[in-house]
Design a protein around this motif. Structure first.
Motif, PDB file in Angstrom:
ATOM      1  N   LEU A 340       0.888  -1.151   0.000  1.00 23.45           N
ATOM      2  CA  LEU A 340       0.000   0.000   0.000  1.00 23.45           C
ATOM      3  C   LEU A 340       0.927   1.202   0.000  1.00 23.45           C
ATOM      4  CD1 LEU A 340      -2.263  -1.236   2.930  1.00 23.45           C
ATOM      5  CD2 LEU A 340      -2.545  -1.706   0.502  1.00 23.45           C
ATOM      6  N   GLN A 342       0.720   4.367  -0.295  1.00 24.66           N
ATOM      7  CA  GLN A 342       0.446   5.624   0.415  1.00 24.66           C
ATOM      8  C   GLN A 342       0.345   5.430   1.926  1.00 24.66           C
ATOM      9  OE1 GLN A 342      -2.688   8.012  -1.807  1.00 24.66           O
ATOM     10  NE2 GLN A 342      -3.061   6.022  -2.670  1.00 24.66           N
ATOM     11  N   LEU A 351      -1.153  -5.389   7.761  1.00 28.32           N
ATOM     12  CA  LEU A 351      -2.338  -5.623   6.925  1.00 28.32           C
ATOM     13  C   LEU A 351      -3.000  -7.001   7.099  1.00 28.32           C
ATOM     14  CD1 LEU A 351      -4.332  -4.701   4.800  1.00 28.32           C
ATOM     15  CD2 LEU A 351      -2.642  -5.154   3.040  1.00 28.32           C
TER      16      LEU A 351
ATOM     17  N   ALA B 205      -6.758   0.095   2.638  1.00 27.15           N
ATOM     18  CA  ALA B 205      -5.962  -0.904   1.918  1.00 27.15           C
ATOM     19  C   ALA B 205      -6.566  -1.218   0.553  1.00 27.15           C
ATOM     20  CB  ALA B 205      -5.863  -2.182   2.761  1.00 27.15           C
ATOM     21  N   ASP B 208      -6.110   1.724  -1.755  1.00 25.52           N
ATOM     22  CA  ASP B 208      -4.731   1.992  -2.144  1.00 25.52           C
ATOM     23  C   ASP B 208      -4.252   0.965  -3.155  1.00 25.52           C
ATOM     24  OD1 ASP B 208      -1.822   1.922  -2.123  1.00 25.52           O
ATOM     25  OD2 ASP B 208      -1.921   3.276  -0.427  1.00 25.52           O
ATOM     26  N   ASN B 209      -4.518  -0.294  -2.890  1.00 19.02           N
ATOM     27  CA  ASN B 209      -4.018  -1.355  -3.763  1.00 19.02           C
ATOM     28  C   ASN B 209      -4.826  -2.627  -3.531  1.00 19.02           C
ATOM     29  OD1 ASN B 209      -2.582  -3.268  -5.167  1.00 19.02           O
ATOM     30  ND2 ASN B 209      -0.589  -2.532  -4.497  1.00 19.02           N
ATOM     31  N   GLY B 275      -7.698   5.436  -0.964  1.00 14.65           N
ATOM     32  CA  GLY B 275      -6.489   5.224  -0.181  1.00 14.65           C
ATOM     33  C   GLY B 275      -6.015   6.402   0.645  1.00 14.65           C
TER      34      GLY B 275
END
Lengths: 506, 328
Positions: A340, A342, A351, B205, B208-209, B275
């Motif tokens: 991620l 950012q 995570l 999360a 963001d991706n 994000g």
């Protein structure tokens, strides 16, 4: 002699900023010759091809076709100069019919049809939309279209990679005839056997330079491998000698067992065991099915055949979450796929903790910070710029992706080329860490494009070629020449034996 | 942060301010809010008083809740355009059923369409991968159609806004708006959720991706389904406050506030690409837009010119804000 040189490229150089892709590449193709262009990953092969076909422009060097200098600015110009290329992927526009596709490139229909029939497709309907034709036919059409314009030089880049064996044979026969009819072919392939059967000479690239031209004949395969590797072998040998040798692998139970696993068209009959406490290397040239293998094991892709067992228990993964529930985690080759960018280092590492529904509530911050902090310390992630992962260096980013699964205590880690584009110090830290994890009983599957890593970090290596496991090599004898030979689908040399003729055992 | 400061011991004043802004993006927004209030006070001396503040807060609160829907969905790269319909449906049902069914039952009944639309949005976006813009627009139109039919069938019964909602929406207690009773817990919940809960982490999360989130074991559709249900519930709450505030349920009760709610989230620093962002900025953004609306009313411009100026200011503020808070 000079008069029969059809294409000559000399002193070709290309750099992107400070990164040098080609230093001093040369290629000289005679009239009527099938000429192989060889080189390991990153040697500059594809850059040279792109320059020859006008896709990119060199920073230096000259290209002569039939004695006249050409500045090739676009693929269309390359075509006018007499150089036509066929790539690994089908090039016909899928939504147009064949006739329109031919008109688009001003290809004469008569010779096109003649070559199509030649390659075993007797009744092609020109009104058929390209999309509706099977892949194998499309490849034949691509080649026929290229030959039909009567090019001086035909460039085939990995063209046979996606072809079934019978069709590949027909294609190769046609290619060979091009040579016999006085045209030249530049042939790029990972299959050493094809090269020995088809080519007259081979130019070998290494680190952006042409390091040799080999006449194909008895023993030439070994000579090519030698040239591709160069002095590197000695340096690596030294490094391996310096690396602390791992204790002999204790006999353990298999952690992950694959039986006849297949993915349609990409992977076939793959069976092997990944043991507890083992780092198992995976060696393969690009696109041999390793992506699919890692996809299957990490739950991102479903196999079309075979079975998968964890600790002897058969499992089926529908999503990565299923694999993670079994303690199997993927560290993908592209860091941008795992991070991620950012978010902070801590959030990235933590995570997996929030992933399951049970942990959607309040985060036990104190406990989580302790675990995450420990993993960050263990990997020595540089946390100066920890607020956003995108500000970290590549090496530190990779450490974050690994720290994530150390914090989550994954017992099986699938690493896909984890050291690509990383500085040498971090690389060695990662090898050390993988060994340490294995020492604690974890299992690691390590695909690597840098073959010396097998001896630096692994216990054994499996070699994949054309979607099949072709060899399993213990690290002790998995030096680079051995691995390269295996990766090109060549048989292993018996210790002390003279180099056999390539193809002799096939 | 401290390390960065150590590396460059004497940064210029401009850079230092930038750093503060990029660390605490709410500060420039608060400064902007103060400036707007000063301008208002200059244009109409004496307007900024206790009553005006209470009034502004009353109008800002439901907008901030609608903007919460946009904030949480935008964090995942989505958007929820069905909030207007959901809020109006809630308001409408509660004011038509409130008389004979009893308040508790009416509230429950009015929650149903919010949940239904939330679930539909979640399934569409999370499982069938319909773009959130299209999905929520679609459910919104379906909701509007339903509302028109429903309006016709209950036209005889008439409408009555329940007293409790009127009290919450418009009432003041000691000069303080009663709607804070609802807003404070809602805002606290969202702030806590985004900052300290597993679900909040997943919203960032996924936005963001998504691939990285999947590879970490996140099941995308579960997150998205829960998200759009949450957004539906928040919109329902906003609808109840609006009907208490406006006291006349109509088909266009909340719809005109949907795009300002999106603007509030954007001004508040939430990225529409996902994000990045947070709810604190959105709250200030909602207050800024409310003050801006008063300001433009005070200017006594024709409605059309007011709208144009409103749009221009939103664009200018957003552009400036992104520049100010960008990494130095």
């Amino acid at each position: 002699m000079a008069s029969d040189i059809l294409l000559e490229a000399t002193g070709i150089a290309k750099h992107y900023g400070a990164v040098v892709a080609l230093r001093n590449a040369s290629l000289s193709v005679r009239r009527g010759e099938v000429h192989a262009l060889m080189g390991a990953n990153g040697a500059g092969k594809s850059t040279l091809v792109k320059i020859l076909t006008g896709a990119i422009r060199p920073n230096g060097g000259r290209i002569l076709i039939d004695g006249r200098e050409h500045v090739v600015r676009s693929p269309a110009e390359a075509r006018r100069a007499g150089l036509v290329s066929v790539y690994q992927e089908p090039a016909l526009i899928p939504d147009l019919d064949i006739a329109s596709n031919l008109r688009l490139t001003a290809t004469p229909v008569e010779p096109f049809m003649k070559w199509v029939r030649e390659m075993g497709v007797p009744d092609l309907d020109l009104r058929e939309t390209a999309r509706n034709l099977p892949l194998a036919i499309l490849r034949v059409l691509d080649l026929a279209r290229a030959i039909a314009v009567g090019p001086e030089v035909l460039l085939l880049d990995e063209m046979t990679a996606a072809l079934p064996a019978d069709l590949a044979e027909k294609v190769l026969a046609v290619v060979k005839r091009q040579g016999a009819e006085g045209r030249s072919v530049i042939f790029i392939s990972h299959r050493m056997l094809e090269i020995s059967a088809l080519c007259d000479r081979a130019t070998v690239l290494r680190d952006g330079e042409t390091v040799g031209v080999v006449d194909i004949g008895p023993g030439s395969a070994d000579r090519i491998v030698e040239l591709m590797l160069g002095q590197k072998v000695e340096r690596i040998q030294r490094e391996i000698a310096e690396a602390t040798p791992g204790a002999p692998l204790p006999v353990t139970k298999p952690r992950l067992s694959l039986r006849d696993v297949g993915v349609a068209g990409k992977l076939e009959g793959v069976s092997f065991d990944l043991m507890h406490g083992e780092v198992l290397g995976v060696v393969a040239l690009e696109g041999q099915g390793q992506d699919e293998l890692f996809g299957v094991l990490s739950g991102s892709r479903r196999p079309t055949a075979g079975s998968l067992a964890v600790d002897g228990r058969e499992v089926r993964f529908a999503t990565p979450a299923d694999a993670i529930a079994e303690g199997i985690a993927l560290i993908p080759g592209d860091r941008a796929e795992a991070l991620l960018m950012q978010r902070s280092v801590r959030e990235n590492v933590a995570l997996p903790f929030s992933a399951s529904f049970r942990h959607w509530g309040p985060i036990p911050l104190r406990r989580q910070n302790a675990v995450v902090g420990e993993a960050i310390r263990r990997l020595q992630v540089d946390t100066r710029a920890q607020r956003e992962v995108q500000r970290l260096s590549g090496g530190n980013q990779q450490k974050v992706t690994i720290a994530r699964w150390i914090a989550a205590e994954a017992s099986t880690i699938l690493c896909f080329d984890p050291t690509r584009g990383i500085d040498i110090r971090t690389k060695h830290e990662i090898y050390h860490l993988l060994r340490e994890l294995a020492g604690q009983g974890a299992s690691v599957l390590l695909y690597t494009s840098e073959l010396e890593e097998v001896q630096l970090a692994c216990d054994r290596a499996i070699v994949i070629f054309g979607g099949r496991v072709v060899d399993v090599i213990p690290a002790a004898i998995a030096d680079e020449p051995t691995l390269v030979r295996a990766a090109y689908g060549l048989p292993r040399l018996a210790p002390g034996a003279a180099a056999p003729l390539p193809g002799a055992t096939a | 942060m401290t390390d960065v400061t150590q590396r460059s011991p004497a940064p210029g004043l401009g850079r230092r301010i930038r750093r503060v802004f990029s660390d605490r993006p709410v500060i420039p927004l608060l400064i902007l809010l103060a400036i707007l209030m000063v301008v208002l006070e200059i244009l109409r001396p004496g307007i900024v008083n206790e009553r005006w503040i209470a009034n502004t807060v009353k109008f800002a609160i439901p907008l901030a809740i609608l903007a919460a829907c946009q904030t949480v969905t935008m964090l995942t790269g989505g958007i929820d355009l069905s909030v207007g319909t959901v809020a109006t449906l809630g308001a409408f049902v509660v004011s038509t059923q409130g008389m004979d069914a009893g308040l508790g039952w009416a509230l429950l009944l009015s929650l149903a369409p919010a949940l239904l639309i939330g679930i539909a949005n979640g399934i569409g976006v999370g499982i069938f991968r319909v773009h959130p813009l299209i999905m929520t627009l679609g459910t919104s139109l379906i909701g509007v159609g339903f509302l028109q039919v429903y309006q016709r069938t209950v036209i005889a019964t008439g409408t009555k806004v329940p007293d409790v909602l009127a009290w919450i929406g418009t009432g003041l207690t000691g000069g303080i708006p009663n709607s804070l009773i609802v807003f404070v817990p809602v805002a606290a919940f969202i702030l806590f959720m985004l900052g300290r809960s597993g679900f909040g982490r997943l919203l960032y999360a996924v936005g963001d991706n998504e691939r990285a989130a999947r590879l970490s074991g996140v099941i995308y559709w579960k997150v998205i389904l829960a998200l759009y249900i949450l957004s539906g519930i928040l919109a329902w709450i906003a609808g109840l406050i609006y009907v208490g505030l406006i006291k006349a349920p109509s088909l266009s009760l909340v719809e005109p506030r949907v795009l300002p709610a999106v603007a509030a989230a954007v001004i508040g620093g939430t990225s529409i690409f996902g994000g990045r962002g947070g709810y604190l900025g959105t709250i200030v953004g909602a207050v800024i837009l409310t003050v801006l609306a008063t300001l433009l009313t005070v200017l006594q411009m024709p409605e059309g010119a007011r709208q144009m100026l409103f749009g221009l200011i939103v664009l200018a503020v957003t552009a400036a804000y992104i520049r100010i808070t960008a990494d130095s």
